[in-house]
Design a protein around this motif. Structure first.
Motif, PDB file in Angstrom:
ATOM      1  N   TYR A  83       0.827  -1.201   0.000  1.00 57.13           N
ATOM      2  CA  TYR A  83       0.000   0.000   0.000  1.00 57.13           C
ATOM      3  C   TYR A  83       0.869   1.261   0.000  1.00 57.13           C
ATOM      4  O   TYR A  83       0.524   2.263  -0.624  1.00 57.13           O
ATOM      5  CB  TYR A  83      -0.935   0.010   1.207  1.00 57.13           C
ATOM      6  CG  TYR A  83      -2.000   1.078   1.106  1.00 57.13           C
ATOM      7  CD1 TYR A  83      -3.095   0.900   0.279  1.00 57.13           C
ATOM      8  CD2 TYR A  83      -1.894   2.264   1.818  1.00 57.13           C
ATOM      9  CE1 TYR A  83      -4.066   1.888   0.161  1.00 57.13           C
ATOM     10  CE2 TYR A  83      -2.851   3.252   1.715  1.00 57.13           C
ATOM     11  CZ  TYR A  83      -3.942   3.051   0.877  1.00 57.13           C
ATOM     12  OH  TYR A  83      -4.892   4.036   0.767  1.00 57.13           O
ATOM     13  N   TYR A  86       1.898   1.875  -3.442  1.00 60.08           N
ATOM     14  CA  TYR A  86       0.772   2.458  -4.186  1.00 60.08           C
ATOM     15  C   TYR A  86       0.639   3.949  -3.888  1.00 60.08           C
ATOM     16  O   TYR A  86       0.460   4.754  -4.806  1.00 60.08           O
ATOM     17  CB  TYR A  86      -0.509   1.713  -3.813  1.00 60.08           C
ATOM     18  CG  TYR A  86      -1.773   2.317  -4.374  1.00 60.08           C
ATOM     19  CD1 TYR A  86      -2.044   2.286  -5.746  1.00 60.08           C
ATOM     20  CD2 TYR A  86      -2.707   2.918  -3.533  1.00 60.08           C
ATOM     21  CE1 TYR A  86      -3.203   2.840  -6.253  1.00 60.08           C
ATOM     22  CE2 TYR A  86      -3.877   3.458  -4.032  1.00 60.08           C
ATOM     23  CZ  TYR A  86      -4.120   3.420  -5.396  1.00 60.08           C
ATOM     24  OH  TYR A  86      -5.275   3.972  -5.894  1.00 60.08           O
ATOM     25  N   ARG A  87       0.769   4.330  -2.626  1.00 61.27           N
ATOM     26  CA  ARG A  87       0.690   5.742  -2.270  1.00 61.27           C
ATOM     27  C   ARG A  87       1.893   6.519  -2.789  1.00 61.27           C
ATOM     28  O   ARG A  87       1.790   7.701  -3.092  1.00 61.27           O
ATOM     29  CB  ARG A  87       0.587   5.900  -0.749  1.00 61.27           C
ATOM     30  CG  ARG A  87      -0.710   5.393  -0.154  1.00 61.27           C
ATOM     31  CD  ARG A  87      -1.892   6.202  -0.657  1.00 61.27           C
ATOM     32  NE  ARG A  87      -1.752   7.613  -0.356  1.00 61.27           N
ATOM     33  CZ  ARG A  87      -2.184   8.182   0.761  1.00 61.27           C
ATOM     34  NH1 ARG A  87      -2.791   7.445   1.686  1.00 61.27           N
ATOM     35  NH2 ARG A  87      -2.041   9.476   0.961  1.00 61.27           N
ATOM     36  N   ARG A  92       0.112   1.931 -10.009  1.00 58.24           N
ATOM     37  CA  ARG A  92      -1.143   2.664 -10.157  1.00 58.24           C
ATOM     38  C   ARG A  92      -2.357   1.811  -9.827  1.00 58.24           C
ATOM     39  O   ARG A  92      -3.475   2.293  -9.856  1.00 58.24           O
ATOM     40  CB  ARG A  92      -1.260   3.185 -11.591  1.00 58.24           C
ATOM     41  CG  ARG A  92      -0.151   4.154 -11.976  1.00 58.24           C
ATOM     42  CD  ARG A  92      -0.308   4.617 -13.417  1.00 58.24           C
ATOM     43  NE  ARG A  92       0.759   5.542 -13.798  1.00 58.24           N
ATOM     44  CZ  ARG A  92       0.885   6.073 -14.996  1.00 58.24           C
ATOM     45  NH1 ARG A  92       0.001   5.770 -15.946  1.00 58.24           N
ATOM     46  NH2 ARG A  92       1.882   6.892 -15.268  1.00 58.24           N
ATOM     47  N   SER A  94      -4.510  -0.345  -7.172  1.00 57.72           N
ATOM     48  CA  SER A  94      -4.707  -0.497  -5.732  1.00 57.72           C
ATOM     49  C   SER A  94      -4.462  -1.945  -5.316  1.00 57.72           C
ATOM     50  O   SER A  94      -4.897  -2.880  -5.996  1.00 57.72           O
ATOM     51  CB  SER A  94      -6.129  -0.074  -5.354  1.00 57.72           C
ATOM     52  OG  SER A  94      -6.385  -0.362  -3.995  1.00 57.72           O
ATOM     53  N   LEU A  96      -5.799  -3.562  -2.916  1.00 62.13           N
ATOM     54  CA  LEU A  96      -6.881  -4.110  -2.107  1.00 62.13           C
ATOM     55  C   LEU A  96      -7.283  -5.503  -2.570  1.00 62.13           C
ATOM     56  O   LEU A  96      -7.487  -6.410  -1.744  1.00 62.13           O
ATOM     57  CB  LEU A  96      -8.087  -3.172  -2.148  1.00 62.13           C
ATOM     58  CG  LEU A  96      -9.301  -3.610  -1.321  1.00 62.13           C
ATOM     59  CD1 LEU A  96      -8.914  -3.748   0.141  1.00 62.13           C
ATOM     60  CD2 LEU A  96     -10.455  -2.632  -1.490  1.00 62.13           C
TER      61      LEU A  96
END
Length: 437
Positions: A83, A86-87, A92, A94, A96
């Motif tokens: 994560y 990703y941040r 690009r 997510s 999840l």
């Protein structure tokens, strides 16, 4: 009551190291709030510390909640790393979906091991599998996004996790070894009537002490304690933290350097950076030809007073874009005043410099700035050739004198500073020599 039979102080030391890294990342984030990924990576190191503190605890008997906590925190650490990537913009997509899929796999495996009352050694072999799959999945996406440095860190992490699960004292050798029944005492009878083992006059303690590092019974790899694996893990954590911190620090320094050297309105060098770069070019020029061109927008005050400062900003931006589009090898251009621009053209002749200046002048005069400016905006230019051993101030003064002559002679034209090394007459109605009749 369940008591801890043995504690691996090396893993505890590694856990403390991971916590220190987490604190370091939080401090870096507090200094620079733009490093938002550092918050997630700090949480990842905290979870790794929890895993290191619990993964090698040896109890009198298997403690399932501790095993769930240990390997669950290990998987959660990998999720926070993904994560954070990703941040940070390394991917690009997510994470999840990957988190849920591999998390379901972890629940199935952990539940199966619990129901089957699997020995702790199987947890060491099977527990990392969801994490390894998740990291490999993330590495593929990172590579596709072109973030090779992050992908390399993930691959190294996969290798370390696999190594840990295979060569750890509670790993492959113990899991594959058969259970051995305890030997009976000599003088009695063991299984099938065989005599038992002899009684020692100085028997070893049946239960190792809390900090006793005696290897577990049964076949085990040459490394009797996870010291080597722990050191590898700590080094990997340090390397990853340093690599990520250095990458973001260097990236931030580049952004700061760019912001401090670039004029925001035009995208050209600001005055300080232009002069610093120009001094370097003149220092190594020697006898090679090098020219300076100064541009000034004609009647710029009229633009601001009549059409407003927004219209004036459009004119300045347009001239900056023209100069950027006409960039030449090793040449530099900068905004050195409100409506004044300077260009350095190394290794060219006067004809090339004049053509460059005329193209910029023509490009501005044919630009459309809207109905709020009801006349054609023009610019004047002055050209000077660098003389041997002449400093930047002297070259600028001669180019500025030529520019002033262009303004005095009617504007929207180019004037060349007198130079005995050059011809004194050039064709073109908009070109003349400064000070000539």
């Amino acid at each position: 009551m369940i008591e801890v039979a043995q504690v691996d102080v090396f893993s505890l030391a590694a856990a403390v190291t991971a916590l220190l890294l987490a604190v370091a990342l939080l401090v870096a984030y507090a200094i620079n709030r733009r490093l938002k990924a550092f918050v997630w990576w700090a949480g990842s190191f905290a979870l790794l510390a929890l895993w290191l503190a619990t993964a090698t605890l040896r109890f009198e008997k298997p403690v399932v909640p501790v095993l769930w906590l240990s390997w669950g925190s290990f998987y959660a650490a990998a999720c926070l790393v993904a994560y954070g990537l990703y941040r940070e913009g390394a991917t690009r997509i997510s994470p999840l979906g990957r988190i849920l899929a591999c998390g379901a796999l972890f629940l199935v495996m952990a539940t199966t091991l619990t129901v089957l009352h699997a020995r702790p050694h199987y947890w060491f072999l099977i527990g990392p599998i969801p994490t390894v799959i998740f990291m490999a999945w993330s590495a593929v996406l990172v590579y596709r996004a072109g973030a090779w440095g992050y992908g390399l860190v993930l691959v190294v992490g996969i290798a370390i996790v696999s190594l840990l699960s295979l060569i750890h004292p509670g790993g492959l050798a113990r899991a594959l070894s058969p259970r051995r029944p305890p030997s009976a005492l000599r003088g009695g009878f063991g299984e099938a009537g065989d005599p038992g083992a002899p009684i020692s006059l100085n028997p070893r303690p049946a239960q190792p002490g809390l900090l006793d590092f005696a290897p577990p019974a049964g076949p085990h790899p040459p490394v009797e304690q996870p010291l080597t694996v722990t050191l590898i893990t700590v080094v990997a954590l340090l390397a990853m933290a340093i690599a990520l911190v250095m990458r973001d620090m260097l990236s931030e320094l580049d952004r700061m350097r760019e912001r401090s050297s670039i004029d925001a309105m035009t995208g050209l060098l600001n005055r300080a950076t232009f002069e610093e770069t120009a001094v370097g070019l003149l220092r190594v020029a020697g006898a090679r030809p090098i020219y300076m061109i100064l541009f000034d927008i004609d009647h710029f005050k009229r633009v601001n007073d009549t059409a407003g400062h927004a219209a004036g900003d459009r004119v300045i931006s347009r001239l900056g874009r023209i100069l950027r589009d006409m960039s030449v090898p090793r040449g530099i251009a900068g905004r050195v005043g409100g409506e004044e621009f300077a260009v350095i053209l190394p290794d060219c002749d006067l004809s090339t410099a004049r053509q460059f200046a005329d193209a910029v002048r023509s490009g501005l005069s044919t630009s459309d700035f809207g109905d709020d400016i009801g006349w054609g905006v023009t610019a004047s230019a002055g050209i000077a050739r660098h003389l041997v051993d002449e400093n930047l101030d002297g070259l600028t003064a001669r180019a500025d004198k030529a520019l002033y002559a262009a303004k005095e002679s009617g504007r929207d034209r180019i004037t060349i500073a007198p130079d005995a090394m050059e011809e004194r007459h050039w064709p073109g109605q908009n070109v003349r020599l400064a000070g000539s009749a």
